[in-house]
Design an enzyme around this catalytic site. Structure first.
Site, PDB file in Angstrom:
ATOM      1  N   ASN A 417      -4.145  -6.222   3.573  1.00 46.70           N
ATOM      2  CA  ASN A 417      -2.396  -5.354   2.823  1.00 46.70           C
ATOM      3  C   ASN A 417      -2.471  -5.623   1.366  1.00 46.70           C
ATOM      4  OD1 ASN A 417      -0.493  -3.480   2.493  1.00 46.70           O
ATOM      5  ND2 ASN A 417       0.923  -3.993   4.573  1.00 46.70           N
ATOM      6  N   ASP A 418      -1.139  -6.712   2.156  1.00 50.16           N
ATOM      7  CA  ASP A 418      -0.472  -7.896   0.374  1.00 50.16           C
ATOM      8  C   ASP A 418      -1.921  -8.034  -0.164  1.00 50.16           C
ATOM      9  OD1 ASP A 418       1.681  -6.861   1.246  1.00 50.16           O
ATOM     10  OD2 ASP A 418       1.772  -9.014   2.312  1.00 50.16           O
TER      11      ASP A 418
END
Lengths: 491, 117
Positions: A417-418
């Site tokens: 994600n990040d």
């Protein structure tokens, strides 16, 4: 308790042979053999670590280091002070009986917590030796302890005790016995800072008066508390930095033991370990776009912190079915897989490899893009993929592969994600702005496999999920991938 | 402060430099094995533990030594075995093509003989 002290002093005397020899003192033949073993061990450790710089030679390196350890142990077993072997043998057997299954059975997904618990074991051993040493050398019979020695022993026990409880808490968080979110209370950093200053003050008293046993015990107790209260407020996602740092402390504790008992192999091995842990924790902080201090004292990495300037309001995600995803992947010329912690949690690495082989059979090219902080420890994804028989020359580091995304037909993001959030490049208000990311969004199309729409560890919305060329494929990574494999096969 | 301490500081500083230089050259893909390996190497405190356990000063001394040897041995054996197992999984693409692409799990390779005890 007072009855125990003479007994403890006995333990301390055991290490007597390590008293620093005066320079120029002549060693007997047996002591010479011991020292030769230590020199050989130090060389093995250095060459072993050097071999770890290349995957081709790494395995030879770790075996060389193991030989070094064997030489150090053999060299020690012949020292004159050792008069009986039953306790040693018992410890070696029990330790091997526990350690061997820990080495062979622990799954690769559990490496982060395995390393954390190993730090607890290592620090406990070092601390016990330090306590015994202190009792011996501060005993009335031993005469006045030199201040330098008191300082070394003090550092050893201080660092050892911090590492014992700190690693235990890190283990609890990584193994999900303890909640991964930061556990904080008001003024925590102040309290921790005060405790640390107090421990250092006690260390100062100990150095000024090496016979002040109360200061020694108070420092040890305080250090145990500090270790726990220092790690509790740090979020689960930041544990890799903490574990690396504790690794460094454990190394420095071994170093301090070496200073205290005049043993150079301990100083050398401890310095290598200390340097390694320190470098890794700095690399990890940088890759997360955080200062070292922010990781340790920021109480970040969980909770609803940090919204970022752009919220998801009004944006919609576009999802696709496994059938459509399979068609895209099956006919792709070039696919770049971006694995993240989600792949590890779902144990999906084997299915990923299976899917990649199918795509290759259909004429596509598959590469893996590994972000430095993907997973829960540095290099974790590489190990998991290697476990699934993905060749390491197919795994690319961020700098190597970032330019290739623009030529990729599909970027397949699995549980990451990040590390693929374009806000890091474009949104100065985002807390991760400036963090180096994988440019997955530059691929012609992006397929994001995810359980649901929850935000990443950092609690930040990810614009990538709303991009025009992105399609979401919701579900458990392993099940979805298995479905994809079936679908691609039937194309 | 005696000359011995000064020499020890030399050893520490130089070993630290060597460590820094070697470790900054370890590529990120090998960082997990690196952590695992340095963890095993830091179990060198077994050297101090062995002497405490073997010197027959008192029962408690021996028990303390026994525990320290046990803890350190867990790390020595477990640490080297798991690092070796992990590194055994790292394979090049060309070697991979021959056998492993059949999907045959290769289990825990060559775990024997690598641990010092």
């Amino acid at each position: 308790m007072s009855a125990l002290l003479p007994l403890l002093q006995g333990a301390a005397e055991a290490a007597g042979e390590f008293a620093p020899k005066a320079v120029g003192e002549v060693f007997g033949p047996r002591a010479l053999l011991t020292q030769a073993g230590y020199v050989a061990a130090s060389v093995c450790f250095m060459l072993g670590l050097k071999a770890l710089t290349k995957p081709e030679t790494a395995r030879r390196g770790i075996r060389l280091a193991a030989v070094g350890m064997l030489l150090a142990v053999l060299g020690t077993l012949i020292v004159a002070e050792i008069v009986e072997y039953q306790w040693i043998l018992g410890g070696l057997l029990v330790g091997a009986a526990i350690g061997y299954p820990l080495g062979t059975r622990v799954p690769m997904t559990a490496m982060p917590q395995r390393i954390a618990i190993a730090l607890t074991f290592g620090a406990s051993a070092a601390t016990m030796v330090g306590v015994a040493e202190y009792l011996h050398r501060s005993g009335a019979a031993a005469g006045a302890m030199p201040r330098a020695q008191a300082a070394a022993l003090g550092f050893e026990v201080l660092l050892g005790c911090i590492t014992i409880t700190g690693s235990l808490v890190a283990f609890g968080k990584l193994h999900e016995i303890l909640p991964g979110r930061p556990l904080t209370f008001g003024g925590q950093n102040l309290v921790n800072a005060a405790a640390m200053l107090g421990a250092l003050a006690l260390l100062g008293i100990l150095v000024a008066d090496p016979a002040a046993a109360w200061a020694f015990w108070a420092m040890a107790a305080l250090a145990l508390v500090i270790g726990a209260s220092f790690v509790l407020p740090i979020g689960g996602a930041d544990m890799p930095v903490v574990v690396s740092l504790l690794n460094s402390y454990a190394g420095l504790a071994a170093c301090a033991t070496g200073f205290a008992i005049g043993n150079t192999v301990l100083i050398i091995a401890g310095a290598l370990d200390g340097a390694s842990g320190f470098i890794l924790s700095i690399i990890m902080s940088k890759a997360m776009n955080r200062s070292f201090a922010n990781v340790l004292f920021g109480a970040f990495g969980g909770g609803a912190a940090a919204g970022g300037a752009k919220s998801a309001a009004g944006l919609t995600v576009k999802s696709l079915t496994a059938e459509d995803a399979a068609i895209q992947l099956g006919y792709a010329g070039k696919v770049i897989v971006v694995p993240g912690y989600g792949m590890a949690v779902a144990q999906a690495q084997h299915v990923v490899r299976e899917l990649a082989e199918l795509i290759e059979k259909k004429g596509g090219e598959v590469k893996y893009a590994i972000h430095p902080v993907a997973g829960r420890m540095p290099g974790h994804m590489n190990v998991l993929l290697a476990e699934a028989n993905v060749p390491y020359d197919r795994m690319y580091e961020m700098e190597e592969i970032n330019d290739e995304f623009s030529t990729a037909d599909v970027a397949l993001v699995i549980g990451a994600n990040d590390v693929v959030n374009p806000a890091a490049r474009s949104d100065p208000a985002s807390p991760i702005y400036g963090m180096p990311i994988l440019d997955a969004d530059r691929a012609k199309s992006v397929i994001v496999m995810k359980r649901g729409m929850s935000a990443g560890f950092a609690g930040i919305e990810n614009e990538l999920f709303y991009a025009d060329n992105t399609r979401m494929l919701f579900g458990d990574a392993k099940q979805t991938l298995t479905k994809l494999v079936t679908e691609v096969k039937s194309i | 402060m005696t000359l011995t301490y000064v020499l020890q500081i030399y050893v520490f500083v130089l070993a630290g430099f060597v460590g820094f230089n070697i470790i900054t050259r370890v590529p990120p893909r090998l960082h997990t094995p690196l952590m695992s390996a340095t963890n095993a190497i830091s179990a060198i405190s077994i050297v101090g533990a062995l002497v405490v356990a073997g010197s027959r000063y008192s029962l408690l001394a021996s028990v303390l030594g026994f525990l320290a040897v046990t803890f350190a041995t867990i790390n020595v054996v477990g640490g080297f075995v798991i690092t070796d197992r992990m590194l055994g999984m790292f394979k090049r693409g060309d070697a991979e093509k021959d056998g492993a692409s059949q999907g045959a799990p290769h289990g825990a390779p060559g775990d024997n003989g690598s641990a010092p005890r």
